[in-house]
Design a protein around this motif. Structure first.
Motif, PDB file in Angstrom:
ATOM      1  N   THR A 232      19.152   3.573   4.393  1.00  0.00           N
ATOM      2  CA  THR A 232      19.825   2.420   4.987  1.00  0.00           C
ATOM      3  C   THR A 232      18.899   1.778   6.015  1.00  0.00           C
ATOM      4  O   THR A 232      18.326   2.476   6.857  1.00  0.00           O
ATOM      5  N   VAL A 233      18.736   0.473   5.922  1.00  0.00           N
ATOM      6  CA  VAL A 233      17.970  -0.291   6.910  1.00  0.00           C
ATOM      7  C   VAL A 233      18.952  -1.151   7.686  1.00  0.00           C
ATOM      8  O   VAL A 233      19.767  -1.873   7.097  1.00  0.00           O
TER       9      VAL A 233
ATOM     10  N   SER B 147       0.823  -1.218   0.000  1.00  0.00           N
ATOM     11  CA  SER B 147       0.000   0.000   0.000  1.00  0.00           C
ATOM     12  C   SER B 147       0.853   1.262   0.000  1.00  0.00           C
ATOM     13  O   SER B 147       0.334   2.360   0.196  1.00  0.00           O
ATOM     14  N   GLY B 148       2.149   1.085  -0.175  1.00  0.00           N
ATOM     15  CA  GLY B 148       3.036   2.234  -0.274  1.00  0.00           C
ATOM     16  C   GLY B 148       3.766   2.608   0.995  1.00  0.00           C
ATOM     17  O   GLY B 148       4.472   3.629   1.024  1.00  0.00           O
ATOM     18  N   ALA B 149       3.618   1.816   2.057  1.00  0.00           N
ATOM     19  CA  ALA B 149       4.329   2.113   3.304  1.00  0.00           C
ATOM     20  C   ALA B 149       5.830   1.943   3.099  1.00  0.00           C
ATOM     21  O   ALA B 149       6.275   1.105   2.308  1.00  0.00           O
ATOM     22  N   ALA B 150       6.619   2.729   3.824  1.00  0.00           N
ATOM     23  CA  ALA B 150       8.073   2.688   3.696  1.00  0.00           C
ATOM     24  C   ALA B 150       8.662   1.712   4.706  1.00  0.00           C
ATOM     25  O   ALA B 150       8.036   1.371   5.719  1.00  0.00           O
ATOM     26  N   MET B 151       9.874   1.260   4.414  1.00  0.00           N
ATOM     27  CA  MET B 151      10.623   0.451   5.375  1.00  0.00           C
ATOM     28  C   MET B 151      10.950   1.290   6.599  1.00  0.00           C
ATOM     29  O   MET B 151      11.113   2.514   6.504  1.00  0.00           O
ATOM     30  N   LEU B 152      11.058   0.638   7.732  1.00  0.00           N
ATOM     31  CA  LEU B 152      11.568   1.306   8.921  1.00  0.00           C
ATOM     32  C   LEU B 152      13.098   1.315   8.852  1.00  0.00           C
ATOM     33  O   LEU B 152      13.701   0.479   8.166  1.00  0.00           O
ATOM     34  N   PRO B 153      13.753   2.214   9.565  1.00  0.00           N
ATOM     35  CA  PRO B 153      15.220   2.251   9.510  1.00  0.00           C
ATOM     36  C   PRO B 153      15.881   1.165  10.342  1.00  0.00           C
ATOM     37  O   PRO B 153      17.066   0.884  10.172  1.00  0.00           O
TER      38      PRO B 153
END
Length: 353
Positions: free
Chosen positions: A119-120, A16-22
């Protein structure tokens, strides 16, 4: 700290377009489930452009500055970065704890909800005890990202887990008692080893077509690949599960496990059970006793039941048997016990039923 189910929901949010967490933190001691959960997150990250991967392992002399730089250094080729830090012992030490708190603060200050991180960082830990979960460094990591606890699968849930895995490859056992026996058979043969269970399930998929598997097909395919574990033996003893205890003793004996190690583990568990039983009978809180004695995991459930079930007389007799087995292991005679110490261990288990 969340369970794996919350991670699954988080992964679905990416569509749904959510971003990765760091930052992601994984903890647990079941290799297969840890590997699968991390693989799912890594796969999702790769699709989102995190293709530059770096793995660090915290060992003696580890440079914590490398972690601090991880969130600030750009990839040589401009790709988004996936950085893994593995802390095998789960104890970063004083310098590491300070660095992790500082890193968490750095992560929090750099978060960009609109664009997501470049960066994750994924930190991998073993199963954590209650004290570590409440430590300042772990709380800081939990606040800065997502901490996922990967629980060990309880033995009672193993047949259902196997059934679910078979369904994923379009196979299932027969309905009724025959199918349940087949699932229990697989569970017995892969005692405590989900990787072995996974391999055997895949093998069934290669050997037989989709559809129903008969009990005979399963029995002819499954090999005995149990990873008999001394510490899981004490769980069977606390549960009063004599068939499982005997099966594990057979396996440990067959694998040449040193008797002295088994006796040490069993005796330590008996001493702790005796201590908690006496304190409980004196009116002390079982839950507080378990916390004070660092009892967690499956044993949080097993100890209260064992305290209620085992009478003081049988517990004292079990301690006497353990003392006799200790003498036998040192080459001394114990007239009151069977000549074979392994049979003495079965006798001890029978007293805790």
């Amino acid at each position: 700290m969340v369970k794996v189910d919350a991670l699954q929901a988080h992964l679905k949010s990416f569509s749904s377009g959510a971003a990765m967490l760091p930052l992601y933190v994984f903890s647990g001691d079941e290799p297969l489930l840890m590997m699968e959960a991390m693989d799912q997150l890594r796969s999702a990250a790769k699709k989102m452009g995190f293709t530059d991967r770096e793995v660090m392992v915290q060992e003696r002399g580890f440079d914590w500055g490398a972690l601090m730089n991880a969130g600030q250094t750009m990839s040589l080729f401009g790709d988004k970065r996936w950085v893994e830090l593995r802390i095998p012992a789960g104890k970063p030490g004083r310098d590491g704890a300070d660095a992790l708190k500082q890193f968490s603060a750095q992560i929090a200050s750099q978060q960009d909800g609109a664009n997501g991180p470049d960066t994750v960082v994924c930190i991998v830990l073993p199963r954590l005890d209650g004290k570590t979960k409440t430590s300042a460094w772990f709380a800081a990591l939990d606040d800065a990202g997502m901490a996922i606890q990967v629980d060990t699968l309880d033995r009672s849930h193993l047949p259902q887990w196997i059934s679910g895995r078979l369904k994923k490859q379009s196979q299932e056992v027969e309905a009724g008692p025959e199918g349940q026996r087949a699932l229990e058979f697989i569970a017995d043969q892969v005692e405590g080893n989900l990787i072995a269970a996974h391999q055997e399930i895949l093998k069934l998929g290669l050997l037989y077509p989709v559809g129903k598997l008969t009990e005979e097909q399963i029995r002819s395919s499954i090999l005995k690949v149990a990873r008999y574990n001394v510490f899981e033996l004490t769980e069977a003893m606390l549960a009063g599960d004599l068939p499982r205890l005997n099966r594990m003793l057979d396996g440990l004996k067959g694998e040449g496990e040193p008797l002295v190690l088994i006796l040490w583990s069993v005796t330590e568990e008996l001493r702790l059970l005796s201590k908690l039983k006496a304190a409980s009978d004196a009116g002390e809180s079982v839950q507080q006793l378990m916390r004070a004695n660092r009892i967690w995991g499956n044993k949080e459930r097993l100890y209260p039941a064992a305290i209620r079930r085992v009478q003081p007389l049988k517990l004292r007799r079990a301690m006497q048997v353990a003392a006799g087995l200790d003498r036998q292991s040192k080459g001394l005679h114990a007239a009151e016990l069977p000549a074979d110490p392994w049979d003495g261990l079965r006798l001890l288990g029978n007293l805790l039923r």
